[in-house]
Every structure is written in C-alpha cells, then in structure tokens.
Motif scaffolding. Sequence first.
Motif, mmCIF file in Angstrom:
data_model
loop_
_atom_site.group_PDB
_atom_site.id
_atom_site.type_symbol
_atom_site.label_atom_id
_atom_site.label_comp_id
_atom_site.label_asym_id
_atom_site.label_seq_id
_atom_site.Cartn_x
_atom_site.Cartn_y
_atom_site.Cartn_z
ATOM 1 N N GLN A 1 0.906 -1.180 0.110
ATOM 2 C CA GLN A 1 0.102 0.302 -0.144
ATOM 3 C C GLN A 1 0.795 1.004 -0.045
ATOM 4 O OE1 GLN A 1 -2.234 -1.167 3.360
ATOM 5 N NE2 GLN A 1 -4.148 -1.478 2.450
ATOM 6 N N LEU A 2 1.998 1.336 0.849
ATOM 7 C CA LEU A 2 2.832 2.088 0.869
ATOM 8 C C LEU A 2 3.494 2.716 -0.767
ATOM 9 C CD1 LEU A 2 4.758 4.190 2.294
ATOM 10 C CD2 LEU A 2 6.265 2.732 2.764
ATOM 11 N N ALA A 3 3.885 1.612 -1.167
ATOM 12 C CA ALA A 3 4.563 1.655 -2.629
ATOM 13 C C ALA A 3 3.487 2.391 -3.688
ATOM 14 C CB ALA A 3 5.031 0.246 -2.950
ATOM 15 N N LYS A 4 2.168 1.804 -3.648
ATOM 16 C CA LYS A 4 1.215 2.250 -4.474
ATOM 17 C C LYS A 4 1.004 3.559 -4.077
ATOM 18 C CE LYS A 4 -1.025 -2.193 -5.281
ATOM 19 N NZ LYS A 4 -2.311 -2.971 -5.000
ATOM 20 N N SER A 5 0.852 4.060 -2.898
ATOM 21 C CA SER A 5 0.366 5.450 -2.519
ATOM 22 C C SER A 5 1.657 6.457 -3.281
ATOM 23 C CB SER A 5 0.451 5.367 -1.056
ATOM 24 O OG SER A 5 -0.368 4.754 -0.666
ATOM 25 N N LEU A 6 3.103 5.908 -3.122
ATOM 26 C CA LEU A 6 4.027 6.698 -3.436
ATOM 27 C C LEU A 6 4.355 6.492 -4.992
ATOM 28 C CD1 LEU A 6 6.165 6.332 -0.553
ATOM 29 C CD2 LEU A 6 4.855 8.259 -0.883
ATOM 30 N N LYS A 7 3.615 5.916 -5.628
ATOM 31 C CA LYS A 7 3.829 5.284 -7.123
ATOM 32 C C LYS A 7 5.209 4.931 -7.257
ATOM 33 C CE LYS A 7 -0.037 7.990 -8.645
ATOM 34 N NZ LYS A 7 -0.551 9.405 -9.299
ATOM 35 N N LEU A 8 5.646 4.070 -6.366
ATOM 36 C CA LEU A 8 7.050 3.520 -6.392
ATOM 37 C C LEU A 8 7.209 1.875 -6.520
ATOM 38 C CD1 LEU A 8 8.980 5.694 -3.788
ATOM 39 C CD2 LEU A 8 9.136 6.053 -6.075
ATOM 40 N N SER A 9 8.267 1.542 -7.005
ATOM 41 C CA SER A 9 8.179 -0.092 -7.108
ATOM 42 C C SER A 9 8.511 -0.439 -5.592
ATOM 43 C CB SER A 9 9.225 -0.447 -8.006
ATOM 44 O OG SER A 9 10.632 -0.103 -7.390
ATOM 45 N N LYS A 10 8.493 -1.584 -5.257
ATOM 46 C CA LYS A 10 8.573 -2.143 -4.034
ATOM 47 C C LYS A 10 10.001 -1.811 -3.457
ATOM 48 C CE LYS A 10 4.548 -5.125 -3.076
ATOM 49 N NZ LYS A 10 4.251 -6.626 -3.042
ATOM 50 N N SER A 11 10.910 -2.145 -4.614
ATOM 51 C CA SER A 11 12.297 -1.947 -4.231
ATOM 52 C C SER A 11 12.829 -0.475 -3.925
ATOM 53 C CB SER A 11 13.458 -2.516 -5.381
ATOM 54 O OG SER A 11 13.369 -1.786 -6.360
ATOM 55 N N LYS A 12 12.186 0.275 -4.722
ATOM 56 C CA LYS A 12 12.584 1.784 -4.365
ATOM 57 C C LYS A 12 11.798 2.243 -3.149
ATOM 58 C CE LYS A 12 13.332 3.244 -9.217
ATOM 59 N NZ LYS A 12 12.881 4.093 -10.235
ATOM 60 N N THR A 13 10.672 1.594 -2.879
ATOM 61 C CA THR A 13 10.088 2.127 -1.736
ATOM 62 C C THR A 13 11.062 1.435 -0.353
ATOM 63 O OG1 THR A 13 7.902 1.746 -2.632
ATOM 64 C CG2 THR A 13 7.948 1.774 -0.209
ATOM 65 N N MET A 14 11.412 0.293 -0.536
ATOM 66 C CA MET A 14 12.437 -0.111 0.484
ATOM 67 C C MET A 14 13.614 0.748 0.813
ATOM 68 S SD MET A 14 11.573 -4.345 0.452
ATOM 69 C CE MET A 14 13.281 -4.935 -0.487
ATOM 70 N N LYS A 15 13.977 1.130 -0.591
ATOM 71 C CA LYS A 15 15.365 2.088 -0.189
ATOM 72 C C LYS A 15 14.840 3.435 0.382
ATOM 73 C CE LYS A 15 17.375 0.316 -4.476
ATOM 74 N NZ LYS A 15 17.911 0.435 -5.793
ATOM 75 N N LEU A 16 13.492 3.827 0.065
ATOM 76 C CA LEU A 16 13.219 5.208 0.686
ATOM 77 C C LEU A 16 13.081 4.817 2.401
ATOM 78 C CD1 LEU A 16 11.948 8.101 0.524
ATOM 79 C CD2 LEU A 16 9.646 6.885 0.159
ATOM 80 N N LEU A 17 12.574 3.573 2.698
ATOM 81 C CA LEU A 17 12.485 3.325 4.166
ATOM 82 C C LEU A 17 13.962 3.288 4.812
ATOM 83 C CD1 LEU A 17 9.843 0.587 3.962
ATOM 84 C CD2 LEU A 17 9.454 2.885 4.718
ATOM 85 N N ALA A 18 14.954 2.826 4.150
ATOM 86 C CA ALA A 18 16.336 2.697 4.401
ATOM 87 C C ALA A 18 16.655 4.205 4.577
ATOM 88 C CB ALA A 18 16.964 1.859 3.542
ATOM 89 N N ILE A 19 16.420 5.089 3.549
ATOM 90 C CA ILE A 19 16.968 6.459 4.006
ATOM 91 C C ILE A 19 16.374 7.146 5.277
ATOM 92 C CG2 ILE A 19 16.662 8.633 2.873
ATOM 93 C CD1 ILE A 19 16.790 7.253 -0.001
ATOM 94 N N HIS A 20 14.906 6.599 5.414
ATOM 95 C CA HIS A 20 14.394 7.388 6.533
ATOM 96 C C HIS A 20 14.579 6.496 7.856
ATOM 97 C CE1 HIS A 20 12.839 10.829 4.575
ATOM 98 N NE2 HIS A 20 12.334 9.921 3.587
ATOM 99 N N ALA A 21 15.255 5.640 7.723
ATOM 100 C CA ALA A 21 15.647 4.417 8.866
ATOM 101 C C ALA A 21 14.328 3.843 9.644
ATOM 102 C CB ALA A 21 16.631 5.255 10.067
#
Length: 108
Positions: free
Chosen positions: A68-88
């Motif tokens: 749901q997070l990935a869809k909301s941000l219109k990102l792939s799951k891998s890019k979403t996981m990278k974003l999560l890593a950036i924000h710890a």
Amino acid sequence: MQTVGIRDLQKNPAVFTQSLENNEFVMITKRGKPLGVATSFEDDILRQGFLESLVLSAFKKGDISLSQLAKSLKLSKSKTMKLLAIHAIPVTDYKIEEDLKGIESFLK
C-alpha cells in the motif's frame, strides 16, 4: 486510527485534538461514511511533503502495508524499501526473541 463523526466533533472537539497531539491519524465521518483524514502538522510534512510524510507515518504505525505504501507513492517495492532505509524505517516488525524461545523449547 481513530474515527470521529462530525456530530461528535461538534460536541467534544477535545477528542479530535487529543488524537492529533498524540500524532495519530483521525478519520472524520459523516453519517458513518468517511469524509476525510486529519493528521498533526509536523516538520516532516514540510521537509518530505504531505503525502510522503502521511504514508510513511501510517506505515511506521502499521496502518498500511509495504504494498500500500509503494502504491501510494507510485514507487516499485524495491524503491520503496530504499526510501524506508533512507528514513531509517524498518521494513518489518520482526522480534527474533519469540523465535529463539520457540527453538529453545523445541530443543529441550
């Protein structure tokens, strides 16, 4: 996420503000149907943008899934996981202690 009806909001606005002060989302309803969502105004909203801040916060609280997070941000799951890593922000809420207890009891 707390749900507050328009009538309840008019009668007791403290219920609404209390949730916002606790950094919780509040769904506002009218006759039982969702009307909108309110969130507290934090510095993250200015830095990250409203949508990103809102959905990252919802993910951290467990209100939405990774998908749901990935869809909301219109990102792939891998890019979403990278974003999560950036924000710890951890991708999973996994407690290894529970598995270790299970293994210990199995070995006894």
